[in-house]
Scaffold this motif. Structure first.
Motif, mmCIF file in Angstrom:
data_model
loop_
_atom_site.group_PDB
_atom_site.id
_atom_site.type_symbol
_atom_site.label_atom_id
_atom_site.label_comp_id
_atom_site.label_asym_id
_atom_site.label_seq_id
_atom_site.Cartn_x
_atom_site.Cartn_y
_atom_site.Cartn_z
ATOM 1 N N PRO A 101 -19.005 -9.045 14.192
ATOM 2 C CA PRO A 101 -18.789 -9.193 12.780
ATOM 3 C C PRO A 101 -19.855 -8.279 12.072
ATOM 4 O O PRO A 101 -19.467 -7.727 10.809
ATOM 5 C CB PRO A 101 -18.924 -10.651 12.452
ATOM 6 C CG PRO A 101 -18.926 -11.240 13.829
ATOM 7 C CD PRO A 101 -19.465 -10.385 14.801
ATOM 8 N N HIS A 102 -21.002 -8.192 12.545
ATOM 9 C CA HIS A 102 -21.999 -7.127 12.041
ATOM 10 C C HIS A 102 -21.408 -5.715 11.624
ATOM 11 O O HIS A 102 -21.425 -4.892 10.705
ATOM 12 C CB HIS A 102 -23.161 -7.353 12.556
ATOM 13 C CG HIS A 102 -24.047 -8.532 12.782
ATOM 14 N ND1 HIS A 102 -24.275 -9.037 11.565
ATOM 15 C CD2 HIS A 102 -24.050 -9.225 13.824
ATOM 16 C CE1 HIS A 102 -24.825 -10.458 11.954
ATOM 17 N NE2 HIS A 102 -24.713 -10.413 13.391
ATOM 18 N N THR A 103 -20.650 -5.197 12.769
ATOM 19 C CA THR A 103 -20.154 -3.824 12.872
ATOM 20 C C THR A 103 -19.185 -3.727 11.879
ATOM 21 O O THR A 103 -19.084 -2.693 10.874
ATOM 22 C CB THR A 103 -19.568 -3.496 14.331
ATOM 23 O OG1 THR A 103 -20.575 -3.460 15.364
ATOM 24 C CG2 THR A 103 -18.745 -2.312 14.192
ATOM 25 N N VAL A 104 -18.251 -4.624 11.714
ATOM 26 C CA VAL A 104 -17.255 -4.458 10.494
ATOM 27 C C VAL A 104 -17.620 -4.522 9.404
ATOM 28 O O VAL A 104 -17.200 -3.728 8.162
ATOM 29 C CB VAL A 104 -15.864 -5.381 10.818
ATOM 30 C CG1 VAL A 104 -15.154 -5.056 12.231
ATOM 31 C CG2 VAL A 104 -16.401 -6.950 10.795
ATOM 32 N N ARG A 105 -18.544 -5.278 9.139
ATOM 33 C CA ARG A 105 -19.423 -5.667 7.649
ATOM 34 C C ARG A 105 -20.170 -4.352 7.248
ATOM 35 O O ARG A 105 -20.019 -3.834 6.273
ATOM 36 C CB ARG A 105 -20.217 -6.823 7.737
ATOM 37 C CG ARG A 105 -19.369 -8.205 7.567
ATOM 38 C CD ARG A 105 -20.410 -9.188 7.523
ATOM 39 N NE ARG A 105 -19.674 -10.554 7.801
ATOM 40 C CZ ARG A 105 -19.937 -11.384 8.663
ATOM 41 N NH1 ARG A 105 -21.107 -11.258 9.435
ATOM 42 N NH2 ARG A 105 -19.247 -12.779 8.611
ATOM 43 N N GLU A 106 -20.681 -3.584 8.391
ATOM 44 C CA GLU A 106 -21.378 -2.378 8.028
ATOM 45 C C GLU A 106 -20.543 -1.229 7.900
ATOM 46 O O GLU A 106 -20.707 -0.544 6.860
ATOM 47 C CB GLU A 106 -22.296 -1.804 9.293
ATOM 48 C CG GLU A 106 -23.111 -0.774 9.218
ATOM 49 C CD GLU A 106 -23.804 -0.618 10.391
ATOM 50 O OE1 GLU A 106 -24.564 0.668 10.330
ATOM 51 O OE2 GLU A 106 -24.138 -1.410 11.134
ATOM 52 N N ILE A 107 -19.316 -1.270 8.336
ATOM 53 C CA ILE A 107 -18.215 -0.327 8.086
ATOM 54 C C ILE A 107 -17.746 -0.452 6.455
ATOM 55 O O ILE A 107 -17.671 0.431 5.751
ATOM 56 C CB ILE A 107 -16.908 -0.320 8.741
ATOM 57 C CG1 ILE A 107 -17.476 0.021 10.139
ATOM 58 C CG2 ILE A 107 -15.840 0.613 8.384
ATOM 59 C CD1 ILE A 107 -16.373 -0.333 11.309
ATOM 60 N N ALA A 108 -17.473 -1.774 5.975
ATOM 61 C CA ALA A 108 -17.059 -2.096 4.918
ATOM 62 C C ALA A 108 -18.397 -1.686 3.704
ATOM 63 O O ALA A 108 -17.781 -1.450 2.711
ATOM 64 C CB ALA A 108 -16.975 -3.767 4.687
ATOM 65 N N ALA A 109 -19.361 -1.884 4.203
ATOM 66 C CA ALA A 109 -20.558 -1.408 3.273
ATOM 67 C C ALA A 109 -20.499 -0.187 2.966
ATOM 68 O O ALA A 109 -21.201 0.512 2.067
ATOM 69 C CB ALA A 109 -21.795 -1.828 4.008
ATOM 70 N N ARG A 110 -19.920 0.743 3.919
ATOM 71 C CA ARG A 110 -19.933 2.203 3.374
ATOM 72 C C ARG A 110 -18.591 2.531 2.314
ATOM 73 O O ARG A 110 -18.679 3.721 1.942
ATOM 74 C CB ARG A 110 -19.276 3.087 4.648
ATOM 75 C CG ARG A 110 -20.349 2.780 5.971
ATOM 76 C CD ARG A 110 -21.433 3.891 5.656
ATOM 77 N NE ARG A 110 -22.266 3.977 6.914
ATOM 78 C CZ ARG A 110 -22.172 4.772 7.840
ATOM 79 N NH1 ARG A 110 -21.040 5.925 7.813
ATOM 80 N NH2 ARG A 110 -23.037 4.795 9.015
#
Length: 268
Positions: free
Chosen positions: A98-107
């Protein structure tokens, strides 16, 4: 018709590509070698050698690579996000953190966190299950694309929720495999043929998808061997994420540990 970029046209991704093409979408796939590009071109797609080139002028981009690390390499370490047209959403089908997809969204990217349940045969039949994490507008915007190969498409919450639901799903499936392995051991102790036991249990209240998979092989160990590399990497994500968040596996833990006795070390 949508213009779709696609990275990861492998065991799961290739049947998705076929269904997208059959539904009338224009699909641009990534092939690292000339031979792979030629093979993908025969599926009716435009092919390119670089992920960022596959993102040019698309309406949406699908990532269906194997591991969380590969998602990070494609989406965060490369040039994909910079190459995506403004407003083009990214669909991540890989079971990842979940951290990975949230990090992408944060871009600043519209992300549909969309891990799946099912196999290539489900994709070919248009009945793949998608656990969709993202805002409601993004889910509905992408539903016509996903429905080329998925039914149902389940909206389960914000970005990260899809991966979290898939982690619980996979932990439970793997725990069921551990319990079925123990049940088979008990059956052998009682003098029951394993294949006959597995078939009989599938007609009773013990029925489950995990049991059906084992029964179709006539052997728990054979089914575990068949799904090992998929279950192994997914449960590793479960353990790492749960530990990072301080969440407990609880009664799932001994069932997962039972798999060690079959040779499938889910946490390795």
């Amino acid at each position: 018709m949508k213009r779709i970029g696609f990275a990861g046209a492998g065991r799961m991704g290739l049947p998705m590509v076929r269904r997208l093409v059959a539904a009338g979408h224009a699909v641009r796939t990534v092939g690292r070698t000339p031979e792979r590009r030629a093979a993908l071109g025969e599926e009716g797609t435009e092919t390119v050698g670089r992920v960022e080139d596959a993102a040019e002028d698309v309406d949406a981009f699908i990532v269906c690579v194997f591991t969380d690390r590969q998602v990070r390499e494609v989406c965060l370490d490369g040039e994909l996000l910079d190459a995506l047209p403004a407003g083009a959403p990214l669909i991540v089908h890989t079971t990842a953190s979940p951290h990975t997809v949230r990090e992408i969204a944060a871009r600043g990217i519209d992300v549909l966190d969309a891990p799946v349940s099912g196999g290539p045969h489900d994709i070919a039949a248009g009945r793949l299950t998608v656990f969709a994490g993202g805002d409601e507008a993004t889910v509905e915007r992408l539903r016509p694309v996903l429905e080329a190969y998925a039914d149902p498409v389940l909206a389960v919450g914000p970005v990260g929720a899809g991966q979290s639901v898939k982690m619980v799903n996979n932990a439970l499936f793997t725990a069921q495999l551990g319990l079925i392995a123990e049940a088979a051991r008990l059956g052998r102790g009682l003098g029951i043929d394993e294949a006959a036991l597995l078939d009989a249990l599938g007609h009773g209240s013990a029925a489950s998808r995990a049991l059906a998979g084992a029964a179709s092989r006539g052997s728990v160990d054979q089914f575990i061997s068949d799904v090992r590399k998929f279950v192994d990497k997914d449960v590793a994500v479960v353990r790492q994420t749960a530990e990072g968040l301080g969440a407990r596996l609880g009664a799932l833990e001994p069932a997962l540990a039972a798999l060690d006795r079959t040779g499938l070390r889910a946490g390795s």
